[in-house]
Write a protein that holds these residues in place. Structure first.
Motif, PDB file in Angstrom:
ATOM      1  N   GLN A  51     -42.831 -26.849  32.883  1.00  0.00           N
ATOM      2  CA  GLN A  51     -42.425 -27.871  31.933  1.00  0.00           C
ATOM      3  C   GLN A  51     -43.610 -28.813  31.787  1.00  0.00           C
ATOM      4  OE1 GLN A  51     -38.816 -30.018  32.771  1.00  0.00           O
ATOM      5  NE2 GLN A  51     -39.226 -31.505  31.172  1.00  0.00           N
ATOM      6  N   VAL A  52     -44.058 -28.999  30.559  1.00  0.00           N
ATOM      7  CA  VAL A  52     -45.185 -29.879  30.276  1.00  0.00           C
ATOM      8  C   VAL A  52     -44.631 -31.230  29.847  1.00  0.00           C
ATOM      9  CG1 VAL A  52     -47.246 -30.228  28.878  1.00  0.00           C
ATOM     10  CG2 VAL A  52     -46.574 -27.911  29.543  1.00  0.00           C
ATOM     11  N   PHE A  84     -42.617 -25.180  28.445  1.00  0.00           N
ATOM     12  CA  PHE A  84     -41.530 -25.877  27.773  1.00  0.00           C
ATOM     13  C   PHE A  84     -41.869 -27.362  27.704  1.00  0.00           C
ATOM     14  CE2 PHE A  84     -37.544 -28.342  28.209  1.00  0.00           C
ATOM     15  CZ  PHE A  84     -37.019 -28.070  26.969  1.00  0.00           C
ATOM     16  N   VAL A  85     -41.773 -27.940  26.501  1.00  0.00           N
ATOM     17  CA  VAL A  85     -42.014 -29.370  26.299  1.00  0.00           C
ATOM     18  C   VAL A  85     -40.696 -29.990  25.845  1.00  0.00           C
ATOM     19  CG1 VAL A  85     -43.329 -31.118  25.055  1.00  0.00           C
ATOM     20  CG2 VAL A  85     -44.396 -28.926  25.619  1.00  0.00           C
ATOM     21  N   GLN A  86     -40.147 -30.868  26.678  1.00  0.00           N
ATOM     22  CA  GLN A  86     -38.890 -31.517  26.321  1.00  0.00           C
ATOM     23  C   GLN A  86     -39.139 -32.810  25.555  1.00  0.00           C
ATOM     24  OE1 GLN A  86     -35.996 -31.752  29.408  1.00  0.00           O
ATOM     25  NE2 GLN A  86     -34.720 -33.199  28.309  1.00  0.00           N
ATOM     26  N   GLU A  87     -40.131 -33.613  25.986  1.00  0.00           N
ATOM     27  CA  GLU A  87     -40.359 -34.905  25.353  1.00  0.00           C
ATOM     28  C   GLU A  87     -41.718 -35.014  24.681  1.00  0.00           C
ATOM     29  OE1 GLU A  87     -39.536 -38.043  28.099  1.00  0.00           O
ATOM     30  OE2 GLU A  87     -37.623 -37.173  28.686  1.00  0.00           O
ATOM     31  N   GLU A  88     -42.795 -34.860  25.461  1.00  0.00           N
ATOM     32  CA  GLU A  88     -44.118 -35.022  24.867  1.00  0.00           C
ATOM     33  C   GLU A  88     -45.195 -34.262  25.628  1.00  0.00           C
ATOM     34  OE1 GLU A  88     -45.347 -39.128  24.917  1.00  0.00           O
ATOM     35  OE2 GLU A  88     -44.931 -39.336  27.048  1.00  0.00           O
ATOM     36  N   LEU A 148     -51.248 -22.801  24.880  1.00  0.00           N
ATOM     37  CA  LEU A 148     -52.076 -21.702  25.384  1.00  0.00           C
ATOM     38  C   LEU A 148     -51.291 -20.649  26.164  1.00  0.00           C
ATOM     39  CD1 LEU A 148     -55.210 -23.671  26.651  1.00  0.00           C
ATOM     40  CD2 LEU A 148     -54.970 -22.350  24.542  1.00  0.00           C
ATOM     41  N   TRP A 149     -50.058 -20.945  26.496  1.00  0.00           N
ATOM     42  CA  TRP A 149     -49.249 -20.022  27.279  1.00  0.00           C
ATOM     43  C   TRP A 149     -48.816 -18.846  26.399  1.00  0.00           C
ATOM     44  CZ3 TRP A 149     -48.108 -21.494  32.433  1.00  0.00           C
ATOM     45  CH2 TRP A 149     -48.627 -22.737  32.781  1.00  0.00           C
TER      46      TRP A 149
END
Length: 82
Positions: free
Chosen positions: A12-13, A43-47, A58-59
């Motif tokens: 999670q980023v 996975f980016v939930q917010e920023e 890049l993933w």
């Protein structure tokens, strides 16, 4: 499990920007992975601002919520050399 049987890496980023050197290290590590042996998912939930937004893409697969912010200005201003 050990490194020999690992075949999926999920992260999670969550970053408001930050250290460009850290972003480059993460990008370099990702580039060194063998995609035939290890699948990577972000996975980016917010920023994921600034270079974190680039790294998030890049993933092998990248997912974000509708409200997530990818790229754009972050907490850190970079010099031309960076």
């Amino acid at each position: 499990q050990n490194a020999k049987t690992l075949n999926l890496l999920c992260v999670q980023v969550q970053s408001a920007g930050g250290d460009s050197a850290a972003s480059l290290r993460i990008a370099s590590e990702l580039a060194s992975l063998d995609p035939r042996k290890l699948r990577t998912v972000a996975f980016v939930q917010e920023e994921a601002r600034s270079l974190a937004g680039v790294v998030a893409c890049l993933w092998d697969e990248a997912y974000a919520t509708e409200a997530a912010v990818l790229g754009g200005p972050g907490d850190t201003n970079f010099t031309a050399e960076e």
